[in-house]
Structure formats: structure tokens, C-alpha cells
Design a protein around this motif. Structure first.
Motif, PDB file in Angstrom:
ATOM      1  N   TYR A 139       0.485  -1.169   0.299  1.00 25.84           N
ATOM      2  CA  TYR A 139      -0.251  -0.144  -0.236  1.00 25.84           C
ATOM      3  C   TYR A 139       0.906   1.320   0.026  1.00 25.84           C
ATOM      4  O   TYR A 139       0.786   2.107  -0.722  1.00 25.84           O
ATOM      5  N   GLY A 140       2.229   1.415   0.567  1.00 26.65           N
ATOM      6  CA  GLY A 140       3.034   2.269   0.841  1.00 26.65           C
ATOM      7  C   GLY A 140       3.383   2.466  -0.684  1.00 26.65           C
ATOM      8  O   GLY A 140       3.687   3.300  -0.617  1.00 26.65           O
ATOM      9  N   ALA A 141       4.072   1.233  -1.578  1.00 24.65           N
ATOM     10  CA  ALA A 141       4.261   1.854  -2.984  1.00 24.65           C
ATOM     11  C   ALA A 141       3.664   1.941  -3.875  1.00 24.65           C
ATOM     12  O   ALA A 141       3.633   2.893  -4.502  1.00 24.65           O
ATOM     13  N   SER A 142       1.752   2.219  -3.678  1.00 24.14           N
ATOM     14  CA  SER A 142       0.677   2.695  -4.502  1.00 24.14           C
ATOM     15  C   SER A 142       0.889   4.258  -4.132  1.00 24.14           C
ATOM     16  O   SER A 142       0.618   4.428  -4.837  1.00 24.14           O
ATOM     17  N   ILE A 143       1.128   4.186  -3.181  1.00 26.53           N
ATOM     18  CA  ILE A 143       1.129   5.602  -2.206  1.00 26.53           C
ATOM     19  C   ILE A 143       2.065   6.269  -2.919  1.00 26.53           C
ATOM     20  O   ILE A 143       1.595   7.889  -3.380  1.00 26.53           O
ATOM     21  N   LEU A 144       2.671   6.287  -3.181  1.00 26.30           N
ATOM     22  CA  LEU A 144       4.146   6.838  -3.696  1.00 26.30           C
ATOM     23  C   LEU A 144       4.184   7.159  -5.177  1.00 26.30           C
ATOM     24  O   LEU A 144       4.561   7.780  -5.417  1.00 26.30           O
ATOM     25  N   SER A 145       3.965   5.701  -5.886  1.00 29.69           N
ATOM     26  CA  SER A 145       3.280   5.924  -7.346  1.00 29.69           C
ATOM     27  C   SER A 145       2.222   7.172  -7.403  1.00 29.69           C
ATOM     28  O   SER A 145       2.301   8.450  -7.962  1.00 29.69           O
ATOM     29  N   PHE A 146       2.067   7.243  -6.458  1.00 31.09           N
ATOM     30  CA  PHE A 146      -0.120   8.843  -6.483  1.00 31.09           C
ATOM     31  C   PHE A 146       0.866   9.615  -6.576  1.00 31.09           C
ATOM     32  O   PHE A 146      -0.017  10.401  -6.767  1.00 31.09           O
ATOM     33  N   LEU A 147       1.451   9.909  -5.435  1.00 30.25           N
ATOM     34  CA  LEU A 147       2.300  11.309  -5.398  1.00 30.25           C
ATOM     35  C   LEU A 147       3.143  11.536  -6.411  1.00 30.25           C
ATOM     36  O   LEU A 147       3.159  13.151  -6.481  1.00 30.25           O
ATOM     37  N   GLY A 148       3.800  11.106  -7.282  1.00 30.02           N
ATOM     38  CA  GLY A 148       4.700  11.185  -8.223  1.00 30.02           C
ATOM     39  C   GLY A 148       3.536  11.664  -9.492  1.00 30.02           C
ATOM     40  O   GLY A 148       3.700  12.924  -9.874  1.00 30.02           O
ATOM     41  N   GLY A 149       2.495  10.896  -9.630  1.00 30.74           N
ATOM     42  CA  GLY A 149       1.519  11.773 -10.192  1.00 30.74           C
ATOM     43  C   GLY A 149       0.929  12.621  -9.623  1.00 30.74           C
ATOM     44  O   GLY A 149       0.543  14.083 -10.409  1.00 30.74           O
ATOM     45  N   VAL A 150       0.717  12.876  -8.559  1.00 30.01           N
ATOM     46  CA  VAL A 150       0.311  14.115  -8.012  1.00 30.01           C
ATOM     47  C   VAL A 150       0.977  15.083  -8.756  1.00 30.01           C
ATOM     48  O   VAL A 150       0.751  15.831  -9.053  1.00 30.01           O
ATOM     49  N   TRP A 152       2.993  15.366 -11.425  1.00 26.06           N
ATOM     50  CA  TRP A 152       3.020  15.358 -12.610  1.00 26.06           C
ATOM     51  C   TRP A 152       1.160  16.313 -12.903  1.00 26.06           C
ATOM     52  O   TRP A 152       1.291  16.873 -14.137  1.00 26.06           O
ATOM     53  N   GLY A 153       0.545  15.822 -12.633  1.00 32.35           N
ATOM     54  CA  GLY A 153      -0.565  16.674 -12.400  1.00 32.35           C
ATOM     55  C   GLY A 153      -0.771  18.367 -12.111  1.00 32.35           C
ATOM     56  O   GLY A 153      -0.825  18.821 -12.529  1.00 32.35           O
ATOM     57  N   PHE A 154       0.068  18.416 -11.176  1.00 32.49           N
ATOM     58  CA  PHE A 154       0.591  19.557 -11.023  1.00 32.49           C
ATOM     59  C   PHE A 154       1.516  20.488 -12.091  1.00 32.49           C
ATOM     60  O   PHE A 154       0.606  21.653 -11.664  1.00 32.49           O
ATOM     61  N   ALA A 155       2.293  19.836 -12.168  1.00 35.39           N
ATOM     62  CA  ALA A 155       3.047  20.513 -13.592  1.00 35.39           C
ATOM     63  C   ALA A 155       2.603  20.745 -14.138  1.00 35.39           C
ATOM     64  O   ALA A 155       2.841  21.522 -15.301  1.00 35.39           O
ATOM     65  N   ILE A 156       1.880  19.962 -15.400  1.00 39.41           N
ATOM     66  CA  ILE A 156       1.168  19.951 -16.606  1.00 39.41           C
ATOM     67  C   ILE A 156       0.076  21.138 -17.411  1.00 39.41           C
ATOM     68  O   ILE A 156       0.442  21.076 -18.140  1.00 39.41           O
ATOM     69  N   PRO A 157      -0.623  21.446 -15.906  1.00 35.29           N
ATOM     70  CA  PRO A 157      -1.650  22.468 -16.383  1.00 35.29           C
ATOM     71  C   PRO A 157      -1.272  23.537 -17.116  1.00 35.29           C
ATOM     72  O   PRO A 157       0.000  24.202 -16.292  1.00 35.29           O
ATOM     73  N   GLU A 158      -1.684  24.439 -17.871  1.00 35.04           N
ATOM     74  CA  GLU A 158      -0.745  25.124 -18.421  1.00 35.04           C
ATOM     75  C   GLU A 158      -1.786  26.472 -17.620  1.00 35.04           C
ATOM     76  O   GLU A 158      -3.167  26.851 -16.704  1.00 35.04           O
ATOM     77  N   GLY A 159      -0.935  26.957 -16.918  1.00 27.68           N
ATOM     78  CA  GLY A 159      -0.638  28.669 -16.001  1.00 27.68           C
ATOM     79  C   GLY A 159      -0.364  28.163 -14.221  1.00 27.68           C
ATOM     80  O   GLY A 159      -0.438  28.563 -13.546  1.00 27.68           O
ATOM     81  N   SER A 160      -0.192  26.884 -14.234  1.00 28.45           N
ATOM     82  CA  SER A 160      -0.181  25.990 -12.881  1.00 28.45           C
ATOM     83  C   SER A 160       1.597  26.958 -12.417  1.00 28.45           C
ATOM     84  O   SER A 160       2.561  27.046 -13.653  1.00 28.45           O
ATOM     85  N   PRO A 161       1.855  27.730 -11.327  1.00 22.37           N
ATOM     86  CA  PRO A 161       3.392  27.860 -10.723  1.00 22.37           C
ATOM     87  C   PRO A 161       4.232  26.807 -10.904  1.00 22.37           C
ATOM     88  O   PRO A 161       5.562  26.588 -11.199  1.00 22.37           O
ATOM     89  N   ALA A 162       4.034  25.293 -10.966  1.00 26.42           N
ATOM     90  CA  ALA A 162       4.934  24.265 -11.250  1.00 26.42           C
ATOM     91  C   ALA A 162       5.244  24.264 -13.024  1.00 26.42           C
ATOM     92  O   ALA A 162       3.375  23.586 -13.769  1.00 26.42           O
ATOM     93  N   LYS A 163       6.209  24.137 -13.704  1.00 26.98           N
ATOM     94  CA  LYS A 163       6.294  23.906 -14.698  1.00 26.98           C
ATOM     95  C   LYS A 163       6.365  22.698 -15.217  1.00 26.98           C
ATOM     96  O   LYS A 163       8.243  22.050 -14.504  1.00 26.98           O
ATOM     97  N   PRO A 164       6.111  22.506 -15.863  1.00 28.67           N
ATOM     98  CA  PRO A 164       6.611  20.736 -16.932  1.00 28.67           C
ATOM     99  C   PRO A 164       7.908  20.504 -17.009  1.00 28.67           C
ATOM    100  O   PRO A 164       8.406  20.152 -18.711  1.00 28.67           O
ATOM    101  N   ASP A 165       9.206  20.796 -16.817  1.00 34.29           N
ATOM    102  CA  ASP A 165      10.613  20.834 -16.847  1.00 34.29           C
ATOM    103  C   ASP A 165      11.088  19.603 -16.200  1.00 34.29           C
ATOM    104  O   ASP A 165      10.567  18.560 -15.849  1.00 34.29           O
ATOM    105  N   TRP A 166      12.447  19.417 -16.012  1.00 32.36           N
ATOM    106  CA  TRP A 166      13.180  18.363 -15.875  1.00 32.36           C
ATOM    107  C   TRP A 166      12.963  18.286 -14.614  1.00 32.36           C
ATOM    108  O   TRP A 166      13.002  17.333 -14.092  1.00 32.36           O
ATOM    109  N   LYS A 167      12.775  19.539 -13.538  1.00 34.04           N
ATOM    110  CA  LYS A 167      13.164  19.265 -12.363  1.00 34.04           C
ATOM    111  C   LYS A 167      12.151  18.831 -11.898  1.00 34.04           C
ATOM    112  O   LYS A 167      11.874  18.239 -10.754  1.00 34.04           O
ATOM    113  N   ASN A 168      10.603  19.063 -12.120  1.00 32.61           N
ATOM    114  CA  ASN A 168       9.755  18.787 -11.647  1.00 32.61           C
ATOM    115  C   ASN A 168       9.155  17.234 -12.038  1.00 32.61           C
ATOM    116  O   ASN A 168       9.257  16.883 -11.422  1.00 32.61           O
ATOM    117  N   LEU A 169       9.793  17.362 -13.519  1.00 27.81           N
ATOM    118  CA  LEU A 169       8.781  15.984 -14.092  1.00 27.81           C
ATOM    119  C   LEU A 169      10.195  14.390 -13.207  1.00 27.81           C
ATOM    120  O   LEU A 169       8.973  13.264 -13.267  1.00 27.81           O
TER     121      LEU A 169
END
Length: 253
Positions: A139-150, A152-169
Motif C-alpha cells: 500500500y505504501g508503494a502505491s501511495i508513492l506512485s500516486f504522489l509522483g502522479g500528483v 505531474w498533474g500539478f505541473a502539466i496544466p497551463e498557468g500552474s506555478p510548477a512548470k513541466p520541466d526536468w526538475k519537476n517531472l
């Protein structure tokens, strides 16, 4: 102190002080008759009659700093720099926890049940169950994968303070890789638990300080959930060396 002089009907404001000016007494008397010998000229500020003043005082332009705008009459606003945000959750973000949306708050707290249930069951039965411990690690492993997906979902939308760059993704893939390693070492649950704990800590560090941050309420919620999850994993790991090992089919290992 400002001393005003009228010369040929042209107003002139002379700022005087006691410390600054290389002008000698003779120069001051030649440029500004009537100025006290104990005062030193620092700056000359006059109204927009610049052309007439240049004809009247030709030496003034070269020896005294001149300011022709009226900005000295305006009240300048001092912009206060915001206080630097440090990793101080009790002071900053915990106050925003009350602003968390109810679904996020309830689902987040409900997500702690698989973490907390494992050490509670072991403590209640005074036995260590490897199957329960592995279920907690999975279950902890699935939560880790979920956090990584969160992330990505935060950085990809246009106008987000987190840019879809190497540092974030790229950084957001680290927790998922640690989750994969945790499942690979399933034969040794101590190592699997260690990988999950490390992944949770790294993900929290990314979200709080390294990468562009989430809303304050989400950071506060993340900190609480991560702390409880890590403590639950540590408790299960400690019970493995305290309680006798038993499998769920009642066979002693």
C-alpha cells in the motif's frame, strides 16, 4: 535643512548639511551668496527653469549635483520584502489546514487506515504477521506512485506555478522508483519498509521545499499524512523484532 534663495525671480532650493561637500568656502560664497560658512552644500534641487539657471549659474552644473524632477516632493513607498518562508509548518501552513476541501481532508485521513491498521493488529495480538506487513508495504508503494502522479498533474496544466520541466517531472519519478524497489525486495520486508519510508520522506521534501509548492492547506495535510504513515511503518518494523512471527494460516515461522 533647506534654505531657499531667490535670484532674478527664479526659485532655487539648496539642501545643506554638515558633513558632505568638497566645496570650499570661497566656492560656496561664489555659487550661493549668503550661505553660512559652517554649512556644506550637498545637493541643489530647483524647479523646471533649467535653461535660465544654466545661464545664471554656469559653474553650478559642474560642481553640484542637480535634480530637476519633482520626485523629491513625492512620498516614496517602501516595499517591504515578504518574510522568507522556511520549513516551519506550525507557523505557516498548519493554520491553513482548516481551509482544506472536505473531500481532500476526509479521503486523506481515510487513506491512513491501511498504514495504521497493521501495527494496531500486531500490537493487539502480540504477533508479527508477515502478510500484514507486506500488505502495508504494498500500500505504501502505491501511495508513492500516486504522489509522483500528483506532481505531474500539478505541473502539466497551463498557468500552474510548477512548470513541466526536468526538475519537476524527473524528481517526481523518484518516489515511484523507490516503490518499485520496495516490491522487488519483498523477501526481506525490512528492506522493503525502508524503501517506502525513504520514498515518503523524499516526496515530502520535494513538495515542501525543493519544488514549486502546493497550496498551504495541501502541504499541511501532506505533512500530517506522511508523518503518520512513517510512524506506522516504523512501528511495524519494530514489532518484527519484538513479537513472534506468525502467518495468517496459523503456521509458526
Amino acid at each position: 535643512m533647506l534654505a531657499r534663495f531667490g535670484w532674478r525671480g527664479i526659485p532655487l532650493a539648496v539642501q545643506v548639511c554638515e558633513k558632505t561637500s568638497p566645496l570650499s568656502y570661497a566656492s560656496k560664497q561664489r555659487l550661493f551668496p549668503g550661505v553660512s560658512s559652517g554649512l556644506n552644500i550637498k545637493r541643489c534641487i530647483f524647479t523646471p527653469h533649467e535653461a535660465a539657471l544654466r545661464l545664471t549659474f554656469p559653474n553650478l552644473i559642474h560642481k553640484v549635483e542637480i535634480h530637476t524632477s519633482n520626485s523629491h516632493l513625492k512620498k516614496r513607498k517602501v516595499q517591504e520584502e515578504p518574510e522568507p518562508r522556511e520549513l516551519d509548518l506550525l507557523r505557516y501552513d498548519m493554520r491553513s489546514l482548516k481551509d482544506a476541501p472536505k473531500p481532500a481532508l476526509y479521503l486523506g485521513l481515510g487513506g491512513l487506515i491501511p498504514f495504521v491498521a497493521a501495527p494496531l493488529v500486531m500490537n493487539a495480538t502480540a504477533c508479527y504477521y508477515p502478510e500484514v506487513a507486506f500488505a502495508q508495504v504494498a500500500y505504501g508503494a502505491s501511495i508513492l506512485s500516486f504522489l509522483g502522479g500528483v506532481r505531474w498533474g500539478f505541473a502539466i496544466p497551463e498557468g500552474s506555478p510548477a512548470k513541466p520541466d526536468w526538475k519537476n517531472l524527473a524528481n517526481s519519478t523518484v518516489p515511484a522508483l523507490l516503490a518499485w524497489l520496495a516490491l522487488l525486495f519483498r523477501e526481506d520486508l525490512s528492506e522493503s519498509t525502508f524503501f517506502v519510508i525513504m520514498g515518503l520522506g523524499i516526496a515530502l521534501h520535494y513538495d515542501l521545499s525543493l519544488l514549486p509548492t502546493y497550496p498551504p492547506w495541501f502541504k499541511a495535510l501532506r505533512a500530517i499524512l506522511t508523518l503518520v504513515a512513517i510512524l506506522s511503518l516504523v512501528g511495524t518494523l519494530a514489532f518484527s523484532s519484538v513479537y513472534p512471527h506468525k502467518s495468517l494460516n496459523m503456521k509458526t515461522t
